[in-house]
Design a protein around this motif. Structure first.
Motif, PDB file in Angstrom:
ATOM      1  N   VAL A  31     -11.180   1.857   3.888  1.00  0.00           N
ATOM      2  CA  VAL A  31     -10.721   0.981   4.638  1.00  0.00           C
ATOM      3  C   VAL A  31     -10.962   1.463   6.189  1.00  0.00           C
ATOM      4  O   VAL A  31     -10.491   2.327   6.718  1.00  0.00           O
ATOM      5  N   THR A  32     -11.611   0.435   6.833  1.00  0.00           N
ATOM      6  CA  THR A  32     -11.506   0.502   8.263  1.00  0.00           C
ATOM      7  C   THR A  32     -10.769  -0.417   9.134  1.00  0.00           C
ATOM      8  O   THR A  32     -10.401  -1.612   8.690  1.00  0.00           O
ATOM      9  N   ILE A  33     -10.067   0.117  10.209  1.00  0.00           N
ATOM     10  CA  ILE A  33      -9.076  -0.578  10.864  1.00  0.00           C
ATOM     11  C   ILE A  33      -9.634  -1.011  12.221  1.00  0.00           C
ATOM     12  O   ILE A  33      -9.789  -0.207  13.083  1.00  0.00           O
ATOM     13  N   THR A  34      -9.603  -2.324  12.609  1.00  0.00           N
ATOM     14  CA  THR A  34     -10.063  -2.662  13.825  1.00  0.00           C
ATOM     15  C   THR A  34      -9.221  -2.374  14.944  1.00  0.00           C
ATOM     16  O   THR A  34      -7.918  -2.286  14.947  1.00  0.00           O
ATOM     17  N   ALA A  35      -9.613  -2.598  16.443  1.00  0.00           N
ATOM     18  CA  ALA A  35      -8.601  -2.294  17.518  1.00  0.00           C
ATOM     19  C   ALA A  35      -8.621  -3.823  18.292  1.00  0.00           C
ATOM     20  O   ALA A  35      -9.667  -4.025  18.690  1.00  0.00           O
ATOM     21  N   ALA A  47      -1.018   5.367   7.670  1.00  0.00           N
ATOM     22  CA  ALA A  47      -0.050   4.904   6.817  1.00  0.00           C
ATOM     23  C   ALA A  47      -0.864   4.935   5.472  1.00  0.00           C
ATOM     24  O   ALA A  47      -0.426   5.272   4.475  1.00  0.00           O
ATOM     25  N   LEU A  48      -2.152   4.424   5.692  1.00  0.00           N
ATOM     26  CA  LEU A  48      -3.018   4.219   4.391  1.00  0.00           C
ATOM     27  C   LEU A  48      -3.799   5.525   3.965  1.00  0.00           C
ATOM     28  O   LEU A  48      -3.935   5.829   3.075  1.00  0.00           O
ATOM     29  N   ARG A  49      -3.895   6.454   5.027  1.00  0.00           N
ATOM     30  CA  ARG A  49      -4.289   7.818   4.782  1.00  0.00           C
ATOM     31  C   ARG A  49      -3.255   8.813   3.842  1.00  0.00           C
ATOM     32  O   ARG A  49      -3.479   9.415   2.938  1.00  0.00           O
ATOM     33  N   ALA A  50      -2.087   8.478   4.339  1.00  0.00           N
ATOM     34  CA  ALA A  50      -0.960   9.113   3.420  1.00  0.00           C
ATOM     35  C   ALA A  50      -0.781   8.647   2.052  1.00  0.00           C
ATOM     36  O   ALA A  50      -0.438   9.538   1.228  1.00  0.00           O
ATOM     37  N   ASP A  51      -1.415   7.440   1.917  1.00  0.00           N
ATOM     38  CA  ASP A  51      -1.727   7.031   0.460  1.00  0.00           C
ATOM     39  C   ASP A  51      -2.702   7.824  -0.190  1.00  0.00           C
ATOM     40  O   ASP A  51      -3.013   7.691  -1.598  1.00  0.00           O
ATOM     41  N   GLY A  52      -3.564   8.787   0.417  1.00  0.00           N
ATOM     42  CA  GLY A  52      -4.789   9.352   0.009  1.00  0.00           C
ATOM     43  C   GLY A  52      -6.012   8.603   0.114  1.00  0.00           C
ATOM     44  O   GLY A  52      -7.033   9.063  -0.376  1.00  0.00           O
ATOM     45  N   ARG A  53      -5.777   7.330   0.557  1.00  0.00           N
ATOM     46  CA  ARG A  53      -7.138   6.562   0.927  1.00  0.00           C
ATOM     47  C   ARG A  53      -7.983   7.181   1.909  1.00  0.00           C
ATOM     48  O   ARG A  53      -7.535   7.682   2.910  1.00  0.00           O
ATOM     49  N   ARG A  54      -9.530   6.938   1.930  1.00  0.00           N
ATOM     50  CA  ARG A  54     -10.194   7.224   3.116  1.00  0.00           C
ATOM     51  C   ARG A  54     -10.365   5.721   4.161  1.00  0.00           C
ATOM     52  O   ARG A  54     -10.249   4.910   3.756  1.00  0.00           O
ATOM     53  N   VAL A  55     -10.082   6.244   5.335  1.00  0.00           N
ATOM     54  CA  VAL A  55      -9.811   5.377   6.298  1.00  0.00           C
ATOM     55  C   VAL A  55     -10.801   5.735   7.496  1.00  0.00           C
ATOM     56  O   VAL A  55     -11.298   6.933   7.795  1.00  0.00           O
ATOM     57  N   ALA A  56     -10.997   4.760   8.335  1.00  0.00           N
ATOM     58  CA  ALA A  56     -11.999   4.915   9.733  1.00  0.00           C
ATOM     59  C   ALA A  56     -11.286   4.076  10.717  1.00  0.00           C
ATOM     60  O   ALA A  56     -11.595   2.709  10.650  1.00  0.00           O
ATOM     61  N   PRO A  57     -10.369   4.324  11.356  1.00  0.00           N
ATOM     62  CA  PRO A  57      -9.682   3.607  12.530  1.00  0.00           C
ATOM     63  C   PRO A  57     -10.883   3.326  13.585  1.00  0.00           C
ATOM     64  O   PRO A  57     -11.652   4.133  14.118  1.00  0.00           O
ATOM     65  N   HIS A  58     -10.877   2.316  14.399  1.00  0.00           N
ATOM     66  CA  HIS A  58     -11.704   1.846  15.426  1.00  0.00           C
ATOM     67  C   HIS A  58     -11.067   2.566  16.598  1.00  0.00           C
ATOM     68  O   HIS A  58      -9.853   2.060  16.990  1.00  0.00           O
ATOM     69  N   LEU A  59     -11.726   3.204  17.550  1.00  0.00           N
ATOM     70  CA  LEU A  59     -11.376   3.596  18.593  1.00  0.00           C
ATOM     71  C   LEU A  59     -12.167   3.070  19.713  1.00  0.00           C
ATOM     72  O   LEU A  59     -13.127   3.427  20.369  1.00  0.00           O
ATOM     73  N   ALA A  60     -11.560   1.777  20.157  1.00  0.00           N
ATOM     74  CA  ALA A  60     -12.260   0.829  20.918  1.00  0.00           C
ATOM     75  C   ALA A  60     -12.157   1.756  22.427  1.00  0.00           C
ATOM     76  O   ALA A  60     -10.980   1.837  23.154  1.00  0.00           O
ATOM     77  N   ALA A  61     -13.403   2.028  22.977  1.00  0.00           N
ATOM     78  CA  ALA A  61     -13.357   2.742  24.037  1.00  0.00           C
ATOM     79  C   ALA A  61     -12.382   2.449  25.512  1.00  0.00           C
ATOM     80  O   ALA A  61     -11.851   3.058  26.086  1.00  0.00           O
ATOM     81  N   ARG A  62     -12.565   1.242  25.489  1.00  0.00           N
ATOM     82  CA  ARG A  62     -11.862   0.643  26.727  1.00  0.00           C
ATOM     83  C   ARG A  62     -10.520   0.427  26.615  1.00  0.00           C
ATOM     84  O   ARG A  62      -9.570   0.045  27.512  1.00  0.00           O
TER      85      ARG A  62
END
Length: 276
Positions: free
Chosen positions: A39-43, A58-73
């Motif tokens: 699951v990827t999570i937008t910013a 929170a989703l990573r704590a379930d053992g899921r693989r996640v990729a948060p968006h680090l919006a530079a601005r």
């Protein structure tokens, strides 16, 4: 089963979901998305970057693989970036996506994804995968030549790229060939719609300001009309029309990146029905 169909089935099985960090999305993912689904999570400027990080952790704590968006601005400088990296490291997050974002940067904030990527490269970060944005169609505000140059500049700092949402299979295939001919070697997560109602896309975008992912709506009425079915966008037909590109190993398709606009239950039901 033909080779083309087998490729599409494999891509559907391994597809990942993009969601928006609303209050209810963690529970929705837990209720409807299988454990193996990345699951990827937008910013979103209106929701704030902390909402993105909170959902990811929170989703990573379930053992899921996640990729948060680090919006530079939305990152207020190197110290803020270091705090973010520490938080994600503590949570066991090993993947991020770094777009520029639509926010107006405050004093000291990053003004581009490239600047953030350069600082990230200098840190002892935990990220195995670092994604950057790619644009199969013309960007609404940036000239094509500048978009191409920006992707080339970010190439050394990234491990993968994610294409912005596009409904045109011919444009996608042509862009992939062009990118590979230019020497862009990053594996591609192909950005396509999940099982999403077009009207819902517009409503969600208007409510929380997910401008970058909704810009495709501008001037695309003919494309939307061709691809929208009574239940939503016919992504399977789009993929079928791209089967030659998907089967070609030189395309370097890492997988499907499904823009759900938080219709996780509908998207997962569609994936189940199509073999994903």
């Amino acid at each position: 089963m033909t080779g083309d169909t087998s490729t599409i089935a494999r891509l559907l099985r391994t597809a990942r979901l993009e969601v928006l960090p609303t209050d209810s999305i963690t529970a929705e993912v837990r209720a409807h998305a299988p454990q193996h689904r990345t699951v990827t999570i937008t910013a979103s400027e209106s929701l704030g970057l902390d909402a993105t990080l909170a959902v990811a952790c929170a989703l990573r704590a379930d053992g899921r693989r996640v990729a948060p968006h680090l919006a530079a601005r939305m990152v207020s400088g190197r110290s803020h970036l270091e705090d973010i990296v520490d938080r994600l490291h503590a949570a066991g997050v090993d993947a991020v996506f770094v777009p520029g974002g639509d926010a107006t940067p405050g004093p000291g904030a990053y003004t581009s994804s490239l600047a953030l990527l350069r600082d990230l490269e200098q840190m002892d970060h935990p990220f195995r995968d670092i994604g950057v944005a790619a644009y199969p169609e013309s960007h609404p505000t940036i000239p094509d030549a500048e978009v191409v140059r920006a992707l080339a500049d970010k190439h050394p700092f990234a491990t993968e790229m994610v294409s912005n949402l596009c409904f045109d299979p011919d444009a996608l295939s042509a862009w992939i060939r062009s990118a590979r001919d230019r020497g862009t070697a990053l594996p591609l997560w192909l950005g396509v719609p999940g099982r999403v109602d077009a009207a819902r896309l517009a409503r969600v975008g208007a409510r929380i300001g997910v401008g970058q992912s909704l810009r495709f709506l501008k001037g695309k009425l003919g494309t939307i009309t061709r691809l929208v079915t009574p239940g939503g966008v016919d992504t399977h037909r789009l993929l079928t029309r791209m089967s030659g590109t998907l089967d070609d190993p030189t395309s370097r398709i890492a997988g499907l990146h499904l823009y759900t606009f938080n219709q996780v239950e509908l998207t997962e039901a569609w994936l189940h029905d199509t073999g994903g």
